[in-house]
Scaffold this motif. Structure first.
Motif, short mmCIF file in Angstrom:
data_model
loop_
_atom_site.label_atom_id
_atom_site.label_comp_id
_atom_site.label_asym_id
_atom_site.label_seq_id
_atom_site.Cartn_x
_atom_site.Cartn_y
_atom_site.Cartn_z
N ALA A 1 0.75 -1.22 0.13
CA ALA A 1 -0.02 0.09 0.15
C ALA A 1 1.09 1.31 -0.09
O ALA A 1 0.41 2.25 -0.55
N ARG A 2 2.06 1.29 0.47
CA ARG A 2 3.03 2.28 0.37
C ARG A 2 3.91 2.22 -0.71
O ARG A 2 4.85 3.02 -0.74
N GLY A 3 3.50 1.47 -1.77
CA GLY A 3 4.22 1.48 -3.02
C GLY A 3 5.66 0.80 -2.90
O GLY A 3 6.52 1.07 -3.80
N TYR A 4 5.84 -0.53 -2.25
CA TYR A 4 6.99 -1.14 -2.10
C TYR A 4 6.57 -2.15 -3.03
O TYR A 4 5.89 -2.79 -3.10
N ASP A 5 7.95 -2.67 -3.73
CA ASP A 5 8.05 -3.83 -4.75
C ASP A 5 8.36 -5.01 -3.95
O ASP A 5 9.60 -4.88 -3.30
N LEU A 6 7.69 -6.09 -3.67
CA LEU A 6 7.77 -7.31 -3.10
C LEU A 6 8.03 -8.14 -3.92
O LEU A 6 7.34 -8.52 -5.00
N GLY B 1 5.42 -10.48 -5.03
CA GLY B 1 4.32 -9.77 -4.93
C GLY B 1 3.60 -10.03 -3.45
O GLY B 1 2.76 -9.26 -2.91
N GLY B 2 4.38 -10.73 -2.68
CA GLY B 2 3.84 -10.92 -1.22
C GLY B 2 4.78 -11.98 -0.65
O GLY B 2 5.71 -12.43 -0.74
N THR B 3 3.89 -12.79 0.10
CA THR B 3 4.43 -13.86 1.19
C THR B 3 3.25 -15.07 1.47
O THR B 3 2.10 -14.41 1.65
N ASP B 4 3.61 -15.92 1.67
CA ASP B 4 2.84 -17.16 1.99
C ASP B 4 3.30 -17.40 3.65
O ASP B 4 2.69 -18.54 4.14
N ASN B 5 4.44 -17.14 3.95
CA ASN B 5 5.32 -17.74 5.18
C ASN B 5 5.54 -16.51 6.13
O ASN B 5 4.74 -15.61 6.31
N HIS B 6 6.63 -16.35 6.49
CA HIS B 6 7.18 -15.41 7.58
C HIS B 6 8.16 -14.60 7.14
O HIS B 6 8.72 -13.56 7.85
N LEU B 7 8.21 -14.55 5.81
CA LEU B 7 9.29 -13.64 5.24
C LEU B 7 9.01 -12.83 4.05
O LEU B 7 7.83 -13.29 3.34
N VAL B 8 9.32 -11.57 4.13
CA VAL B 8 9.05 -10.79 2.95
C VAL B 8 10.33 -10.17 2.47
O VAL B 8 11.35 -9.82 3.04
N LEU B 9 10.45 -10.23 0.92
CA LEU B 9 11.75 -9.75 0.42
C LEU B 9 11.42 -8.70 -0.28
O LEU B 9 10.40 -8.38 -1.20
N ILE B 10 12.03 -7.50 -0.16
CA ILE B 10 11.72 -6.25 -0.52
C ILE B 10 12.72 -5.81 -1.69
O ILE B 10 13.92 -5.66 -1.26
N ASP B 11 12.18 -5.44 -2.77
CA ASP B 11 13.20 -4.91 -3.95
C ASP B 11 13.13 -3.34 -3.74
O ASP B 11 11.98 -2.69 -4.12
N LEU B 12 14.35 -2.55 -3.37
CA LEU B 12 14.23 -1.18 -3.33
C LEU B 12 14.57 -0.46 -4.39
O LEU B 12 14.89 0.88 -4.31
N THR B 13 14.68 -0.98 -5.69
CA THR B 13 15.17 -0.31 -6.79
C THR B 13 14.33 0.74 -7.14
O THR B 13 14.79 1.96 -7.33
N SER B 14 13.08 0.76 -6.92
CA SER B 14 12.38 1.87 -7.33
C SER B 14 12.37 2.95 -6.30
O SER B 14 11.62 4.25 -6.44
N LYS B 15 12.84 2.62 -5.26
CA LYS B 15 12.91 3.66 -4.06
C LYS B 15 14.30 4.66 -4.25
O LYS B 15 14.66 5.43 -3.50
N ASP B 16 15.12 3.85 -5.04
CA ASP B 16 16.49 4.54 -5.35
C ASP B 16 17.47 4.54 -4.23
O ASP B 16 18.16 5.73 -3.83
N VAL B 17 17.36 3.65 -3.26
CA VAL B 17 18.01 3.39 -2.02
C VAL B 17 18.62 1.96 -1.91
O VAL B 17 17.91 1.08 -2.01
N PRO B 18 19.78 1.82 -2.17
CA PRO B 18 20.47 0.22 -1.98
C PRO B 18 20.06 -0.37 -0.85
O PRO B 18 19.87 0.23 0.40
N GLY B 19 20.07 -1.66 -1.11
CA GLY B 19 19.45 -2.46 0.39
C GLY B 19 20.46 -2.25 1.37
O GLY B 19 19.96 -2.26 2.88
#
Length: 437
Positions: free
Chosen positions: A318-323, A326-344
């Motif tokens: 909802a805050r515009g983050y690329d996952l 597209g989401g998760t089925d378990n305990h883990l979320v992997l966020i791609d910050l490329t669109s935020k222009d901030v390296p991980g």
């Protein structure tokens, strides 16, 4: 709802507080101070690393018992040292509890950690130079699944499968094609950055087709499986490897589980194949954790971990983050910050200064280097163990978003403000196993 491991109400303390870790404080004040600092850090930060958790006070106590004093090479009833009357019972207790919790025919609780446990699978079922098929590290796999820089990739011929570029889901067409072409002795499934349900049945079908041994590495999701929040690999995998910490909330150890037909090969690979005497204090703590995992409240915890992860993923979307995926089925979320222009890496360090502990992580098809990747990896086991529920996940997503924005702007003052807010919330959710004021 209350989760397994939630601390009991705090008993009022006398005005003169006892010194924490009195023996350690007297013998080594410097080390005692570091332990105290770590206790404080774990207490007042929001821990989102998906491979971390809080153990109960009972598990913590078990790891510090006199069981550390005893050598016990061999297995229960078949030791190379005398004086095993109690140790044999401890190990048997852990084994029987593992078999009951996971519904397996055989369990070995002696592996020192996850990587040695995986290496034991190689020793049991392959020869140096044999082909093994595993998930590529940049796609979410583990070093020990045949990746080149690992001993498993140097001593064996590692072939890797990946995920589809359009969905970031495991490409089973690729897995099947590689298996038919390469004829691996072992196929590994599972990984360290896989946010979706692992289709153990599909892997099992492929392994049977090419006569490969299927090893399910469930290190990250063992607690979810034990609590019924993720499908079990037991009907499909020949061998199951897992750590005993992470979602299972045990000590830092490992287990290998298998069908009865593989028991002898597995046990021989662990001892004498790879290691000497087991760490009996760890075995005892594993037994405690498995007893906790058998309790009905553990199912509530496991399902709450998943519910929190899904709620956090939705709030981030909802805050515009690329996952990834597209989401998760378990305990883990992997966020791609490329669109935020901030390296991980930049984001992870900024979040750390804000009191939010994550790790920077590669994302599938990442153009950046592994030590300076595009993503961060987050998870919900620790905060769930503290009792936070889905109603708090929008606030966690807000803190992550504000921290990433502050990292982009170099705004240290904003990070300091978040750090205070995080500490205030954490004070309302005491962590299991940590001393209370």
């Amino acid at each position: 709802m209350p989760q397994s491991g939630t601390p009991q109400p705090v008993t009022p303390q006398p005005l003169s507080q006892p010194v924490p870790h009195p023996a350690l404080s007297a013998a080594d004040p410097e080390l005692a101070a570091l332990v105290g600092a770590e206790e404080q850090l774990q207490s007042d930060t929001l821990r989102l690393i998906p491979s971390e958790n809080y153990v109960s006070a009972a598990v913590l106590e078990a790891t510090g018992t006199v069981l550390q004093n005893k050598y016990s090479e061999g297995y229960a009833g078949r030791r190379y040292y005398e004086g095993q009357q109690n140790i044999d019972r401890v190990e048997t207790l852990a084994v029987e509890r593992a078999k009951a919790v996971f519904g397996v025919e055989h369990a070995n609780v002696q592996p020192y950690s996850g990587s040695p446990a995986n290496l034991a699978a190689y020793l049991a079922f392959a020869e140096p130079g044999d082909t093994v098929l595993g998930m590529a590290l940049p796609m979410g796999g583990h070093l020990t699944h045949g990746w080149g820089v690992s001993a498993t990739g140097k001593w064996f011929r590692g072939v890797q499968y990946g995920v589809r570029p359009d969905t970031a889901l495991i490409d089973f067409d690729e897995v099947r094609d590689l298996a038919r072409k390469e004829r691996p002795k072992i196929i590994f499934c599972g990984g360290t950055a896989v946010p979706r349900t692992i289709d153990f049945a599909a892997f099992g079908e492929i392994a049977r087709e090419v006569d490969a041994v299927l090893v399910a590495d469930i290190a990250h999701i063992a607690g979810l499986i034990a609590g019924g929040a993720h499908p079990s690999p037991v009907p499909h995998a020949d061998v199951i490897s897992t750590t005993t910490h992470k979602t299972l909330r045990g000590p830092r150890g490992a287990m290998l589980m298998s069908r009865a037909s593989h028991a002898k090969a597995v046990d021989k690979a662990v001892f004498p194949g790879l290691q000497g005497g087991p760490h009996n204090h760890t075995t005892a703590a594993i037994a405690v954790a498995l007893r906790e995992a058998a309790a009905p409240s553990f199912r509530d915890y496991a399902h709450a971990v998943v519910a929190n992860a899904k709620a956090l993923a939705e709030a981030l979307l909802a805050r515009g983050y690329d996952l990834v995926s597209g989401g998760t089925d378990n305990h883990l979320v992997l966020i791609d910050l490329t669109s935020k222009d901030v390296p991980g890496k930049v984001a992870a360090k900024a979040l750390d200064r804000a009191g939010i502990v994550v790790n920077y992580n590669t994302v599938p098809f990442d153009p950046r280097k592994p030590f300076d990747p595009s993503g961060i990896r987050i998870g919900t086991p620790s905060l769930t163990s503290r009792g936070l529920g889905t109603d708090r996940m929008p606030l966690v997503a807000e803190w992550i978003d504000r921290s990433v924005q502050a990292a982009a702007k170099g705004d240290e003052e904003a990070l300091t403000v978040i750090r205070t807010e995080v500490a205030e919330l954490m004070a309302a959710y005491p962590a299991p196993g940590l001393p209370t004021a």
